[in-house]
Write a protein that holds these residues in place. Sequence first.
Motif, short mmCIF file in Angstrom:
data_model
loop_
_atom_site.label_atom_id
_atom_site.label_comp_id
_atom_site.label_asym_id
_atom_site.label_seq_id
_atom_site.Cartn_x
_atom_site.Cartn_y
_atom_site.Cartn_z
N TYR A 191 6.61 -6.24 -10.75
CA TYR A 191 5.31 -6.85 -10.50
C TYR A 191 5.30 -8.31 -10.95
CZ TYR A 191 3.12 -2.24 -9.86
OH TYR A 191 2.77 -1.00 -9.40
N CYS B 279 0.09 -2.44 -6.03
CA CYS B 279 0.41 -1.02 -6.18
C CYS B 279 0.95 -0.44 -4.88
CB CYS B 279 -0.80 -0.24 -6.65
SG CYS B 279 -1.20 -0.50 -8.39
N ALA C 262 1.18 6.23 -15.03
CA ALA C 262 2.38 5.56 -15.54
C ALA C 262 2.67 5.98 -16.98
CB ALA C 262 2.20 4.04 -15.47
N GLN D 232 10.90 2.03 -13.86
CA GLN D 232 9.77 1.87 -12.95
C GLN D 232 8.45 2.32 -13.58
OE1 GLN D 232 9.58 0.33 -9.75
NE2 GLN D 232 11.45 -0.41 -10.73
N HIS E 299 3.26 4.41 -9.16
CA HIS E 299 2.71 3.10 -8.78
C HIS E 299 1.40 3.26 -8.03
CE1 HIS E 299 6.00 0.57 -10.14
NE2 HIS E 299 6.86 1.39 -9.55
N GLN F 17 -0.44 -2.06 -15.19
CA GLN F 17 -1.77 -1.47 -15.33
C GLN F 17 -2.45 -1.89 -16.63
OE1 GLN F 17 -3.51 -0.14 -12.96
NE2 GLN F 17 -1.77 -0.34 -11.58
N ALA G 261 5.21 -0.08 -14.08
CA ALA G 261 3.85 0.28 -13.66
C ALA G 261 2.89 0.26 -14.84
CB ALA G 261 3.86 1.66 -13.01
#
Length: 116
Positions: free
Chosen positions: A108, A93, A33, A51, A22, A59, A55
């Motif tokens: 997120y 982040c 990621a 996870q 992250h 992104q 991420a």
Amino acid sequence: METSNLAEVASTDDRNIAALTHAGGILFGFIPALIVYLLKKDSGPAWLVQQSKEALNFQITVLIAYVVASILSILLIGMLIFPLIFIVNLTFCILAAIKTSNGETYRYPLTLRLLS
């Protein structure tokens, strides 16, 4: 297995890798990621894979926002959007890195869910 249960069984190494994944998005975009996802997707712990996908999705969303801001810079609107995107990326982040280092699952907001 529920997502909350996945975090409970995550090892310290997995939590550190997730936190770095992250946090790596701040400087390196989607690359950290993507690397973690590609290395762990078949044999890694489910929580870490989840996870890394989270991420990566975020992104990619940030990258799309930067492309749109670049196009809008022709109208000078994009120049105002660039700092906003950077601040949002930095904030989320850091929050994600802190949550995952504590073994919590982070999701997120405002993210395109391209990988599910």
